[in-house]
Design a protein around this motif. Structure first.
Motif, mmCIF file in Angstrom:
data_model
loop_
_atom_site.group_PDB
_atom_site.id
_atom_site.type_symbol
_atom_site.label_atom_id
_atom_site.label_comp_id
_atom_site.label_asym_id
_atom_site.label_seq_id
_atom_site.Cartn_x
_atom_site.Cartn_y
_atom_site.Cartn_z
ATOM 1 N N ALA A 138 38.970 41.139 52.126
ATOM 2 C CA ALA A 138 38.154 42.072 51.345
ATOM 3 C C ALA A 138 37.878 41.512 49.952
ATOM 4 C CB ALA A 138 38.862 43.424 51.244
ATOM 5 N N ALA A 139 38.891 40.932 49.325
ATOM 6 C CA ALA A 139 38.696 40.353 47.995
ATOM 7 C C ALA A 139 37.742 39.172 48.056
ATOM 8 C CB ALA A 139 40.039 39.926 47.403
ATOM 9 N N PHE A 140 37.860 38.369 49.109
ATOM 10 C CA PHE A 140 36.959 37.223 49.281
ATOM 11 C C PHE A 140 35.520 37.692 49.441
ATOM 12 C CE2 PHE A 140 34.771 34.390 52.303
ATOM 13 C CZ PHE A 140 34.681 33.270 51.514
ATOM 14 N N ASN A 141 35.306 38.671 50.316
ATOM 15 C CA ASN A 141 33.950 39.184 50.545
ATOM 16 C C ASN A 141 33.378 39.860 49.306
ATOM 17 O OD1 ASN A 141 33.882 38.258 53.182
ATOM 18 N ND2 ASN A 141 34.748 40.149 53.994
ATOM 19 N N LEU A 142 34.194 40.606 48.590
ATOM 20 C CA LEU A 142 33.713 41.265 47.373
ATOM 21 C C LEU A 142 33.370 40.245 46.282
ATOM 22 C CD1 LEU A 142 36.048 44.380 47.139
ATOM 23 C CD2 LEU A 142 33.583 44.364 47.511
ATOM 24 N N SER A 143 34.181 39.210 46.136
ATOM 25 C CA SER A 143 33.872 38.211 45.108
ATOM 26 C C SER A 143 32.613 37.432 45.467
ATOM 27 C CB SER A 143 35.049 37.254 44.895
ATOM 28 O OG SER A 143 35.277 36.459 46.029
ATOM 29 N N LEU A 144 32.419 37.142 46.753
ATOM 30 C CA LEU A 144 31.197 36.474 47.179
ATOM 31 C C LEU A 144 29.985 37.384 46.987
ATOM 32 C CD1 LEU A 144 29.972 33.951 48.450
ATOM 33 C CD2 LEU A 144 30.373 34.981 50.679
ATOM 34 N N GLY A 145 30.140 38.659 47.334
ATOM 35 C CA GLY A 145 29.052 39.622 47.132
ATOM 36 C C GLY A 145 28.717 39.801 45.662
ATOM 37 N N LEU A 146 29.738 39.826 44.824
ATOM 38 C CA LEU A 146 29.522 39.944 43.382
ATOM 39 C C LEU A 146 28.742 38.746 42.865
ATOM 40 C CD1 LEU A 146 30.183 41.429 40.701
ATOM 41 C CD2 LEU A 146 32.231 40.006 40.582
ATOM 42 N N ASN A 147 29.082 37.569 43.330
ATOM 43 C CA ASN A 147 28.375 36.356 42.931
ATOM 44 C C ASN A 147 26.907 36.435 43.348
ATOM 45 O OD1 ASN A 147 27.790 33.817 42.004
ATOM 46 N ND2 ASN A 147 29.087 32.742 43.441
ATOM 47 N N LEU A 174 21.149 37.150 42.102
ATOM 48 C CA LEU A 174 19.859 37.801 42.367
ATOM 49 C C LEU A 174 19.333 38.526 41.137
ATOM 50 C CD1 LEU A 174 20.423 39.170 45.972
ATOM 51 C CD2 LEU A 174 18.939 37.277 45.281
ATOM 52 N N ALA A 175 20.224 39.149 40.375
ATOM 53 C CA ALA A 175 19.805 39.837 39.156
ATOM 54 C C ALA A 175 19.265 38.842 38.126
ATOM 55 C CB ALA A 175 20.973 40.625 38.566
ATOM 56 N N VAL A 176 19.926 37.706 37.983
ATOM 57 C CA VAL A 176 19.471 36.693 37.025
ATOM 58 C C VAL A 176 18.122 36.113 37.465
ATOM 59 C CG1 VAL A 176 20.017 34.439 36.022
ATOM 60 C CG2 VAL A 176 21.784 36.164 36.226
ATOM 61 N N ILE A 177 17.971 35.860 38.769
ATOM 62 C CA ILE A 177 16.683 35.371 39.282
ATOM 63 C C ILE A 177 15.581 36.378 38.976
ATOM 64 C CG2 ILE A 177 15.367 34.907 41.392
ATOM 65 C CD1 ILE A 177 17.945 33.667 42.548
ATOM 66 N N TYR A 178 15.832 37.649 39.229
ATOM 67 C CA TYR A 178 14.829 38.692 38.989
ATOM 68 C C TYR A 178 14.454 38.769 37.503
ATOM 69 C CZ TYR A 178 12.616 43.237 38.696
ATOM 70 O OH TYR A 178 11.743 44.248 38.436
ATOM 71 N N LEU A 183 30.438 29.674 37.684
ATOM 72 C CA LEU A 183 31.777 29.159 37.412
ATOM 73 C C LEU A 183 32.734 30.264 36.979
ATOM 74 C CD1 LEU A 183 30.892 25.786 35.676
ATOM 75 C CD2 LEU A 183 31.722 26.157 38.011
ATOM 76 N N VAL A 184 32.249 31.219 36.194
ATOM 77 C CA VAL A 184 33.099 32.332 35.768
ATOM 78 C C VAL A 184 33.490 33.202 36.958
ATOM 79 C CG1 VAL A 184 33.134 34.475 34.426
ATOM 80 C CG2 VAL A 184 32.292 32.371 33.401
ATOM 81 N N VAL A 185 32.507 33.570 37.779
ATOM 82 C CA VAL A 185 32.800 34.413 38.943
ATOM 83 C C VAL A 185 33.682 33.662 39.936
ATOM 84 C CG1 VAL A 185 31.781 35.568 40.938
ATOM 85 C CG2 VAL A 185 30.777 35.867 38.688
ATOM 86 N N ALA A 186 33.427 32.389 40.133
ATOM 87 C CA ALA A 186 34.231 31.602 41.067
ATOM 88 C C ALA A 186 35.677 31.481 40.594
ATOM 89 C CB ALA A 186 33.619 30.223 41.264
ATOM 90 N N ALA A 187 35.847 31.291 39.300
ATOM 91 C CA ALA A 187 37.193 31.102 38.770
ATOM 92 C C ALA A 187 37.979 32.412 38.684
ATOM 93 C CB ALA A 187 37.117 30.459 37.388
ATOM 94 N N LEU A 188 37.309 33.504 38.358
ATOM 95 C CA LEU A 188 38.027 34.749 38.110
ATOM 96 C C LEU A 188 37.820 35.832 39.165
ATOM 97 C CD1 LEU A 188 37.388 35.086 34.282
ATOM 98 C CD2 LEU A 188 39.400 34.176 35.427
ATOM 99 N N GLY A 189 36.757 35.743 39.937
ATOM 100 C CA GLY A 189 36.404 36.836 40.839
ATOM 101 C C GLY A 189 37.484 37.207 41.832
ATOM 102 N N TYR A 190 37.952 36.254 42.612
ATOM 103 C CA TYR A 190 38.958 36.528 43.637
ATOM 104 C C TYR A 190 40.266 36.973 43.004
ATOM 105 C CZ TYR A 190 42.059 35.868 47.598
ATOM 106 O OH TYR A 190 42.984 36.059 48.583
ATOM 107 N N TYR A 191 40.676 36.302 41.942
ATOM 108 C CA TYR A 191 41.940 36.627 41.282
ATOM 109 C C TYR A 191 41.923 38.055 40.741
ATOM 110 C CZ TYR A 191 45.852 36.453 38.057
ATOM 111 O OH TYR A 191 47.004 36.722 37.387
ATOM 112 N N VAL A 192 40.854 38.415 40.047
ATOM 113 C CA VAL A 192 40.763 39.757 39.463
ATOM 114 C C VAL A 192 40.727 40.818 40.565
ATOM 115 C CG1 VAL A 192 39.261 41.297 38.143
ATOM 116 C CG2 VAL A 192 39.706 38.995 37.317
#
Length: 111
Positions: A5-14, A19-23, A52-61
């Motif tokens: 669940a944490a893996f999927n949520l961090s990937l989804g967050l990324n 997508l928001a930045v592209i838009y 890099l921020v989401v990759a480094a902190l997303g799963y851990y947080v």
């Protein structure tokens, strides 16, 4: 269970952040707020930094949030569970940065 669940949520967050930045940058180019080349450069820098921020902190947080609610987590031998989400998030982030550069500078076909 929690690790998936944490893996999927961090990937989804990324993906949502990318997508928001592209838009945002696409709308700046369409509305002529920003030049296409400048928008591509700024988009790439911001996209890579956010990746890099989401990759480094997303799963851990996210795993720590689950632990706050009493769900135990197993990180594998020597914390190996942190490596896969980091690598996958970086790959997805760099792919979306590459594809996003095309979307930001998209021009309609002129007949």
């Amino acid at each position: 269970m929690m690790e998936g669940a944490a893996f999927n949520l961090s990937l989804g967050l990324n993906l949502v952040i990318q997508l928001a930045v592209i838009y945002i940058f696409r709308m700046k180019v369409v509305r002529k707020i920003q030049d296409e080349d400048a928008a591509k450069i700024r988009f790439t820098i911001i996209s890579v930094l956010l990746t890099l921020v989401v990759a480094a902190l997303g799963y851990y947080v996210l795993s720590k949030v689950f632990e706050l609610f009493g769900v135990e987590s197993f990180y594998g031998h020597a914390g190996i569970a942190f490596v896969l989400p980091f690598v996958v998030s970086v790959i997805v982030g760099f792919l979306s940065a590459t594809l996003g550069r095309s979307v930001v500078g998209w021009k309609e076909i002129q007949w």
